[in-house]
Design an enzyme around this catalytic site. Sequence first.
Site, PDB file in Angstrom:
ATOM      1  N   TYR A 102      -7.983  -2.428  -6.875  1.00  0.00           N
ATOM      2  CA  TYR A 102      -6.901  -2.776  -5.931  1.00  0.00           C
ATOM      3  C   TYR A 102      -7.476  -3.453  -4.681  1.00  0.00           C
ATOM      4  O   TYR A 102      -6.945  -4.448  -4.199  1.00  0.00           O
ATOM      5  CB  TYR A 102      -6.167  -1.485  -5.571  1.00  0.00           C
ATOM      6  CG  TYR A 102      -4.933  -1.631  -4.712  1.00  0.00           C
ATOM      7  CD1 TYR A 102      -3.702  -1.966  -5.279  1.00  0.00           C
ATOM      8  CD2 TYR A 102      -4.978  -1.384  -3.342  1.00  0.00           C
ATOM      9  CE1 TYR A 102      -2.559  -2.064  -4.489  1.00  0.00           C
ATOM     10  CE2 TYR A 102      -3.846  -1.480  -2.547  1.00  0.00           C
ATOM     11  CZ  TYR A 102      -2.636  -1.816  -3.133  1.00  0.00           C
ATOM     12  OH  TYR A 102      -1.501  -1.910  -2.351  1.00  0.00           O
ATOM     13  N   LYS A 135      -6.498  -7.214  -3.556  1.00  0.00           N
ATOM     14  CA  LYS A 135      -5.818  -7.433  -2.274  1.00  0.00           C
ATOM     15  C   LYS A 135      -6.677  -8.264  -1.321  1.00  0.00           C
ATOM     16  O   LYS A 135      -6.145  -9.040  -0.514  1.00  0.00           O
ATOM     17  CB  LYS A 135      -5.430  -6.096  -1.645  1.00  0.00           C
ATOM     18  CG  LYS A 135      -4.344  -5.346  -2.424  1.00  0.00           C
ATOM     19  CD  LYS A 135      -3.064  -6.146  -2.512  1.00  0.00           C
ATOM     20  CE  LYS A 135      -1.890  -5.362  -3.057  1.00  0.00           C
ATOM     21  NZ  LYS A 135      -0.653  -6.158  -3.140  1.00  0.00           N
TER      22      LYS A 135
HETATM   23  N1  LIG Z   1       3.472   1.389  -0.303  1.00  0.00           N
HETATM   24  C1  LIG Z   1       2.413   1.164   0.434  1.00  0.00           C
HETATM   25  O1  LIG Z   1       1.965   2.015   1.220  1.00  0.00           O
HETATM   26  C2  LIG Z   1       1.721  -0.164   0.384  1.00  0.00           C
HETATM   27  C3  LIG Z   1       0.665  -0.370   1.274  1.00  0.00           C
HETATM   28  C4  LIG Z   1       0.022  -1.596   1.271  1.00  0.00           C
HETATM   29  C5  LIG Z   1       0.420  -2.573   0.385  1.00  0.00           C
HETATM   30  N2  LIG Z   1       1.441  -2.340  -0.478  1.00  0.00           N
HETATM   31  C6  LIG Z   1       1.806  -3.418  -1.392  1.00  0.00           C
HETATM   32  O2  LIG Z   1       3.174  -3.710  -1.195  1.00  0.00           O
HETATM   33  C7  LIG Z   1       3.740  -4.166  -2.419  1.00  0.00           C
HETATM   34  C8  LIG Z   1       4.967  -3.317  -2.770  1.00  0.00           C
HETATM   35  O3  LIG Z   1       4.543  -1.969  -2.888  1.00  0.00           O
HETATM   36  P1  LIG Z   1       5.597  -0.764  -3.054  1.00  0.00           P
HETATM   37  O4  LIG Z   1       4.958   0.427  -2.462  1.00  0.00           O
HETATM   38  O5  LIG Z   1       6.940  -1.194  -2.611  1.00  0.00           O
HETATM   39  O6  LIG Z   1       5.565  -0.611  -4.660  1.00  0.00           O
HETATM   40  P2  LIG Z   1       6.609   0.092  -5.642  1.00  0.00           P
HETATM   41  O7  LIG Z   1       7.576   0.934  -4.879  1.00  0.00           O
HETATM   42  O8  LIG Z   1       5.763   0.723  -6.685  1.00  0.00           O
HETATM   43  O9  LIG Z   1       7.411  -1.157  -6.253  1.00  0.00           O
HETATM   44  C9  LIG Z   1       6.675  -2.128  -6.948  1.00  0.00           C
HETATM   45  C10 LIG Z   1       7.581  -3.258  -7.350  1.00  0.00           C
HETATM   46  O10 LIG Z   1       6.758  -4.256  -8.007  1.00  0.00           O
HETATM   47  C11 LIG Z   1       7.303  -4.509  -9.294  1.00  0.00           C
HETATM   48  N3  LIG Z   1       6.241  -4.882 -10.233  1.00  0.00           N
HETATM   49  C12 LIG Z   1       5.165  -4.163 -10.610  1.00  0.00           C
HETATM   50  N4  LIG Z   1       4.437  -4.869 -11.522  1.00  0.00           N
HETATM   51  C13 LIG Z   1       5.081  -6.051 -11.704  1.00  0.00           C
HETATM   52  C14 LIG Z   1       4.867  -7.181 -12.516  1.00  0.00           C
HETATM   53  N5  LIG Z   1       3.818  -7.265 -13.348  1.00  0.00           N
HETATM   54  N6  LIG Z   1       5.756  -8.210 -12.464  1.00  0.00           N
HETATM   55  C15 LIG Z   1       6.843  -8.153 -11.634  1.00  0.00           C
HETATM   56  N7  LIG Z   1       7.104  -7.110 -10.843  1.00  0.00           N
HETATM   57  C16 LIG Z   1       6.232  -6.060 -10.881  1.00  0.00           C
HETATM   58  C17 LIG Z   1       8.025  -3.247  -9.685  1.00  0.00           C
HETATM   59  O11 LIG Z   1       8.979  -3.544 -10.684  1.00  0.00           O
HETATM   60  P3  LIG Z   1       9.703  -2.328 -11.527  1.00  0.00           P
HETATM   61  O12 LIG Z   1      10.720  -1.750 -10.578  1.00  0.00           O
HETATM   62  O13 LIG Z   1      10.292  -3.013 -12.695  1.00  0.00           O
HETATM   63  O14 LIG Z   1       8.617  -1.361 -11.881  1.00  0.00           O
HETATM   64  C18 LIG Z   1       8.644  -2.855  -8.346  1.00  0.00           C
HETATM   65  O15 LIG Z   1       9.816  -3.613  -8.116  1.00  0.00           O
HETATM   66  C19 LIG Z   1       2.623  -4.075  -3.462  1.00  0.00           C
HETATM   67  O16 LIG Z   1       1.981  -5.317  -3.590  1.00  0.00           O
HETATM   68  C20 LIG Z   1       1.672  -3.073  -2.846  1.00  0.00           C
HETATM   69  O17 LIG Z   1       0.369  -3.235  -3.326  1.00  0.00           O
HETATM   70  C21 LIG Z   1       2.095  -1.143  -0.506  1.00  0.00           C
END
Ligand SMILES: NC(=O)c1ccc[n+]([C@@H]2O[C@H](COP(=O)([O-])OP(=O)(O)OC[C@H]3O[C@@H](n4cnc5c(N)ncnc54)[C@H](OP(=O)(O)O)[C@@H]3O)[C@@H](O)[C@H]2O)c1
Length: 240
Positions: free
Chosen positions: A147, A151
Amino acid sequence: MSRVALVTGGSRGIGAAISIALNKAGYKVAANYAGNDEAAAKFKDETGIAVYKWSVADYEACKEGIAKVEADLGPVDVLVNNAGITRDAMFHRMTPEQWREVIDTNLTGVFNMTHNVWGGMRDRKFGRVVNISSINGQKGQAGQANYSAAKAGDLGITKALAQEGARAGITVNAICPGYIGTDMVMAVPEDVRNKIIAQIPAGRLGEPEEIARCVVFLASDDAGFITGSTISANGGQFFV
Ligand SMILES: NC(=O)c1ccc[n+]([C@@H]2O[C@H](COP(=O)([O-])OP(=O)(O)OC[C@H]3O[C@@H](n4cnc5c(N)ncnc54)[C@H](OP(=O)(O)O)[C@@H]3O)[C@@H](O)[C@H]2O)c1
């Protein structure tokens, strides 16, 4: 005429907040997702935002999916590369599959999506690309070699494309969220999560809407001179 925004992973978590905020700001929004049909249907019912299913890890699927979005809503002006997954393991236990899945989605997905909208943005002399990276791409994180690498790669492509896109009116920026209270973070065991919160000077997890507001700004005309930058939204946990 309102601009068209496409948000990958736009039906849940941070992506859902981004889709909603862009919609409220007047964009026609398409929310892509990978496989959670139930969450996507609920999101569509609640918001009226169109949802489109394909994997960002599949180049041809991205090409077809974007063509469908453009046929329905018009050319994509704003692309938010938000889709992301984790497959955490200490490096000595990490499998090649765990490495590949995370790189394919979180890094190659950004190539697959951006490559398929880039020509149109260049032709129209306008584009906004916002890549959702992570604090762990900036500082590295034990248990997340895959990851952190993906990133950090997102920050590299952001800076390279910012240089290529500038003359064509395309800005490319990144946001590095710290820990945000979505399914991804709530899946972390509670004791580990509490240790993480203890390391955040703000003393709390971030909210998806706090990231969404950064995206709305970067997508706006007001942000036209900002390109190749990274906004860190992490409650003071890490400074570059
Ligand atoms: N949460 C955090 O603390 C955090 C911190 C830093 C960065 N981020 C980044 O922010 C972004 C969103 O994170 P989140 O926490 O909101 O994640 P999440 O709640 O797990 O949601 C992930 C989303 O991405 C979609 N997805 C996953 N794999 C995919 C693929 N191959 N093609 C198309 N869509 C895909 C999922 O679709 P489905 O609904 O169909 O599964 C879902 O809509 C990510 O890039 C993550 O790395 C998150």
